[in-house]
Design a protein around this motif. Structure first.
Motif, PDB file in Angstrom:
ATOM      1  N   PRO A   8       1.253  -1.517   0.007  1.00 30.08           N
ATOM      2  CA  PRO A   8       0.046   0.228  -0.169  1.00 30.08           C
ATOM      3  C   PRO A   8       1.275   1.195   0.305  1.00 30.08           C
ATOM      4  O   PRO A   8       2.057   1.179   0.535  1.00 30.08           O
ATOM      5  CB  PRO A   8      -0.772   0.180   1.212  1.00 30.08           C
ATOM      6  CG  PRO A   8      -0.152  -0.694   2.655  1.00 30.08           C
ATOM      7  CD  PRO A   8       1.189  -1.814   1.106  1.00 30.08           C
ATOM      8  N   VAL A  11       2.042   2.778   3.601  1.00 32.61           N
ATOM      9  CA  VAL A  11       3.207   2.237   4.224  1.00 32.61           C
ATOM     10  C   VAL A  11       4.429   3.122   3.215  1.00 32.61           C
ATOM     11  O   VAL A  11       5.836   3.579   3.807  1.00 32.61           O
ATOM     12  CB  VAL A  11       3.577   0.802   4.453  1.00 32.61           C
ATOM     13  CG1 VAL A  11       4.629   0.259   4.685  1.00 32.61           C
ATOM     14  CG2 VAL A  11       2.008   0.603   4.947  1.00 32.61           C
ATOM     15  N   TRP A  78      -3.417  -7.586   8.798  1.00 35.75           N
ATOM     16  CA  TRP A  78      -2.809  -6.265   7.667  1.00 35.75           C
ATOM     17  C   TRP A  78      -2.033  -5.157   8.533  1.00 35.75           C
ATOM     18  O   TRP A  78      -1.514  -4.472   8.120  1.00 35.75           O
ATOM     19  CB  TRP A  78      -3.799  -6.785   6.464  1.00 35.75           C
ATOM     20  CG  TRP A  78      -4.088  -5.056   6.419  1.00 35.75           C
ATOM     21  CD1 TRP A  78      -4.447  -3.896   5.662  1.00 35.75           C
ATOM     22  CD2 TRP A  78      -3.028  -5.325   4.792  1.00 35.75           C
ATOM     23  NE1 TRP A  78      -3.539  -3.369   5.065  1.00 35.75           N
ATOM     24  CE2 TRP A  78      -3.016  -4.469   4.003  1.00 35.75           C
ATOM     25  CE3 TRP A  78      -2.287  -6.598   4.312  1.00 35.75           C
ATOM     26  CZ2 TRP A  78      -2.472  -3.667   3.256  1.00 35.75           C
ATOM     27  CZ3 TRP A  78      -1.215  -6.202   3.437  1.00 35.75           C
ATOM     28  CH2 TRP A  78      -1.379  -4.820   2.397  1.00 35.75           C
ATOM     29  N   TRP A  81       0.653  -5.912  10.232  1.00 38.16           N
ATOM     30  CA  TRP A  81       1.664  -5.080   9.281  1.00 38.16           C
ATOM     31  C   TRP A  81       2.088  -4.237   8.744  1.00 38.16           C
ATOM     32  O   TRP A  81       3.096  -3.801   9.028  1.00 38.16           O
ATOM     33  CB  TRP A  81       1.207  -6.610   7.880  1.00 38.16           C
ATOM     34  CG  TRP A  81       2.549  -6.616   7.647  1.00 38.16           C
ATOM     35  CD1 TRP A  81       3.245  -6.834   6.894  1.00 38.16           C
ATOM     36  CD2 TRP A  81       2.103  -5.440   5.905  1.00 38.16           C
ATOM     37  NE1 TRP A  81       4.173  -6.459   5.339  1.00 38.16           N
ATOM     38  CE2 TRP A  81       3.853  -5.534   5.503  1.00 38.16           C
ATOM     39  CE3 TRP A  81       1.566  -4.174   5.605  1.00 38.16           C
ATOM     40  CZ2 TRP A  81       3.846  -4.674   4.238  1.00 38.16           C
ATOM     41  CZ3 TRP A  81       1.883  -3.902   4.440  1.00 38.16           C
ATOM     42  CH2 TRP A  81       3.296  -3.766   3.930  1.00 38.16           C
ATOM     43  N   THR A  82       1.151  -3.125   8.407  1.00 37.91           N
ATOM     44  CA  THR A  82       0.831  -1.181   8.192  1.00 37.91           C
ATOM     45  C   THR A  82       1.457  -1.415   9.655  1.00 37.91           C
ATOM     46  O   THR A  82       2.598   0.275   8.592  1.00 37.91           O
ATOM     47  CB  THR A  82       0.134  -1.289   7.138  1.00 37.91           C
ATOM     48  OG1 THR A  82      -1.119  -1.296   8.315  1.00 37.91           O
ATOM     49  CG2 THR A  82      -0.892  -1.994   6.194  1.00 37.91           C
ATOM     50  N   ARG A  83       1.202  -0.330  10.246  1.00 39.34           N
ATOM     51  CA  ARG A  83       1.573   0.039  11.708  1.00 39.34           C
ATOM     52  C   ARG A  83       3.299  -0.330  11.553  1.00 39.34           C
ATOM     53  O   ARG A  83       4.395   0.220  11.766  1.00 39.34           O
ATOM     54  CB  ARG A  83       1.084  -0.502  12.527  1.00 39.34           C
ATOM     55  CG  ARG A  83      -0.188   0.287  12.439  1.00 39.34           C
ATOM     56  CD  ARG A  83      -1.783  -0.094  13.486  1.00 39.34           C
ATOM     57  NE  ARG A  83      -0.450   0.324  15.055  1.00 39.34           N
ATOM     58  CZ  ARG A  83      -0.933  -0.861  16.006  1.00 39.34           C
ATOM     59  NH1 ARG A  83      -1.384  -1.629  16.052  1.00 39.34           N
ATOM     60  NH2 ARG A  83       0.150  -0.140  16.906  1.00 39.34           N
ATOM     61  N   GLU A  85       5.221  -1.507   9.853  1.00 35.82           N
ATOM     62  CA  GLU A  85       6.221  -1.769   8.293  1.00 35.82           C
ATOM     63  C   GLU A  85       6.221  -0.609   8.302  1.00 35.82           C
ATOM     64  O   GLU A  85       7.278   0.634   8.283  1.00 35.82           O
ATOM     65  CB  GLU A  85       5.829  -1.954   7.428  1.00 35.82           C
ATOM     66  CG  GLU A  85       6.614  -1.696   5.771  1.00 35.82           C
ATOM     67  CD  GLU A  85       7.714  -2.970   5.877  1.00 35.82           C
ATOM     68  OE1 GLU A  85       9.380  -2.475   5.254  1.00 35.82           O
ATOM     69  OE2 GLU A  85       7.552  -4.204   6.521  1.00 35.82           O
ATOM     70  N   ARG A  86       5.416   1.215   8.443  1.00 31.43           N
ATOM     71  CA  ARG A  86       5.559   2.175   8.582  1.00 31.43           C
ATOM     72  C   ARG A  86       6.353   2.623   9.685  1.00 31.43           C
ATOM     73  O   ARG A  86       7.204   3.329   9.150  1.00 31.43           O
ATOM     74  CB  ARG A  86       4.356   2.600   8.892  1.00 31.43           C
ATOM     75  CG  ARG A  86       4.084   4.462   8.789  1.00 31.43           C
ATOM     76  CD  ARG A  86       2.873   4.773   8.911  1.00 31.43           C
ATOM     77  NE  ARG A  86       2.179   4.411   7.585  1.00 31.43           N
ATOM     78  CZ  ARG A  86      -0.114   3.237   7.760  1.00 31.43           C
ATOM     79  NH1 ARG A  86       0.527   3.423   9.407  1.00 31.43           N
ATOM     80  NH2 ARG A  86      -0.240   3.046   7.154  1.00 31.43           N
TER      81      ARG A  86
END
Length: 121
Positions: A8, A11, A78, A81-83, A85-86
């Protein structure tokens, strides 16, 4: 592939590229939660469809707890994962995951319901 073409974008357009080992570890954790979700769904379906001679209402309740948790887990995985990775990309502390608490509560509740169903048969 440029950052603005990766999904996304919310991110990958932030911060800088972290060490690939950390990104891959984050992805492995996400995939482990997906496998856990599949196991929860399969366990809930099996508990109900095997037709065990248990109290039917309690068996159904335990099955629903497992299946509902299995349905919710991928969305939370998900989000986690996004939090994560960011945070990696921004060199910030890693966020706390709610998945462990959710899983512990759901398995405890489902286990207690099955145990009660066994005792009441």
């Amino acid at each position: 592939m440029s950052a603005n073409r990766r999904f996304p974008a919310s991110v990958y357009t932030q911060g800088s590229e972290p060490d690939a080992r950390f990104t891959l570890a984050n992805e492995r954790t996400f995939l482990a939660w997906i496998r856990t979700a599949l196991a929860l769904i399969a366990g809930g379906v099996a508990l109900e469809l095997l037709g065990l001679e248990l109290h039917s209402g309690l068996r159904l309740a335990a099955s629903l707890v497992l299946v509902i948790t299995g349905v919710l887990a991928p969305g939370l995985a998900w989000l986690n994962w996004t939090r994560t990775e960011r945070a990696l990309r921004m060199s910030q502390p890693l966020p706390t995951s709610l998945l462990g608490s959710l899983l512990a509560a759901a398995v405890t509740i489902a286990g207690a319901l099955v145990m009660l169903a066994i005792l009441l048969r």
